[in-house]
Design a protein around this motif. Structure first.
Motif: not given
Length: 291
Positions: A132-134, A202-204, A264-267
């Motif tokens: 969820e942070h991403l 992942c944040e990068r 942006d693959p984390f959505g």
């Protein structure tokens, strides 16, 4: 993320995602259809221009298409590289969380149910908080925490960091209580460090989009290309220019749309990574190991 069989051509062609893409691009395609229709009417009917007076040609667009194709290849490859790198990092999360749980399971005796239960909660909590942070932000209600832990998490912005700090503190506390040896502490430190390294990677990916100039000029080139298409094709194709321009617009815009989605693959988009499923799987695995 969609699970599919790459060998089923008909199912892929008729998949609902195609309709989703078409629905998203429909306003732009309709605008191009109207623009092309007006251009055809003005050139063919109003001014009644002939090939000798208005020598339209597809040669220029054929040459520009090669350059535009190179840009789109770069755009698609860079977006896919980000998607695949994100998947690799989440594969690391799966492995590191399992390794941490396996080591704790071996180091903590079966009689120490309190500490085993605590780690069985907090390791999955880190993964869910990372997921969820991403995205838009961590929701405390989704985590398996008590009142004191929830209060501590609400006070910080980077909640995965706080959970990692709790894990470090708990391991250090067990070391000081002689529940863990120094060698065991060192072994656990590697897995705890890996979790922070993985969320940093992942944040990068999330916080570093492709360079602005590339994104801007690719969109400009696509726009210029499809807007000038009617003037190159109208003499040759006449009113068949309208469906031709609509088809070319659909192809070019869909490639750019897909690239925007997967970079942006984390959505929660249909092509994004299945982080929800991965987090649930990790939680199930951790509970099986630590029970």
């Amino acid at each position: 993320m969609v699970n599919y069989n790459p060998k089923t051509w008909i199912a892929l062609i008729l998949h609902s995602y195609s309709r989703h893409v078409l629905k998203t691009m429909l306003p732009a395609i309709l605008v191009m259809a109207i623009f092309t229709g007006v251009s055809c009417y003005i050139i063919l009917d109003y001014f009644e221009l002939k090939p000798s007076e208005f020598p339209g040609t597809t040669t220029v667009h054929s040459l520009l298409g090669i350059v535009l194709g190179l840009f789109l290849v770069f755009r698609t490859n860079s977006a896919y590289d980000r998607w695949w790198e994100g998947r690799r990092q989440w594969g690391g999360v799966v492995n590191s969380s399992r390794n941490l749980a396996l080591k704790l399971n071996a180091y903590l005796s079966a009689d120490n149910q309190e500490d085993r239960a605590w780690f069985a909660r907090m390791i999955p909590n880190f993964v869910f908080a990372m997921k969820e942070h991403l995205r838009a932000g961590v929701k405390i209600g989704e985590l398996d925490v008590n009142e004191a832990e929830a209060s501590a998490l609400e006070k910080v912005e980077h909640k995965p960091n706080k959970i990692s700090a709790m894990l470090y503190s708990k391991v250090n506390q067990l070391y000081k209580a002689n529940v863990l040896t120094g060698d065991q502490l060192i072994n656990l430190d590697k897995e705890l460090k890996d979790l922070i390294d993985l969320i940093g990677a992942c944040e990068r990916i999330k916080n570093t989009p492709i360079p602005y100039s590339y994104s801007m000029f690719i969109k400009k080139f696509i726009f210029i290309y499809i807007v000038t298409l009617p003037f190159g094709f109208v003499i040759t194709f006449e009113y068949f220019t309208i469906p031709t321009v609509m088809l070319v617009s659909y192809v070019l815009l869909s490639v750019e749309l897909i690239a925007e989605e997967i970079e942006d693959p984390f959505g929660k988009d249909i092509n994004d990574l299945p982080t929800d499923e991965l987090a649930k799987r990790i939680k199930k695995n951790i509970h099986e190991i630590m029970r």
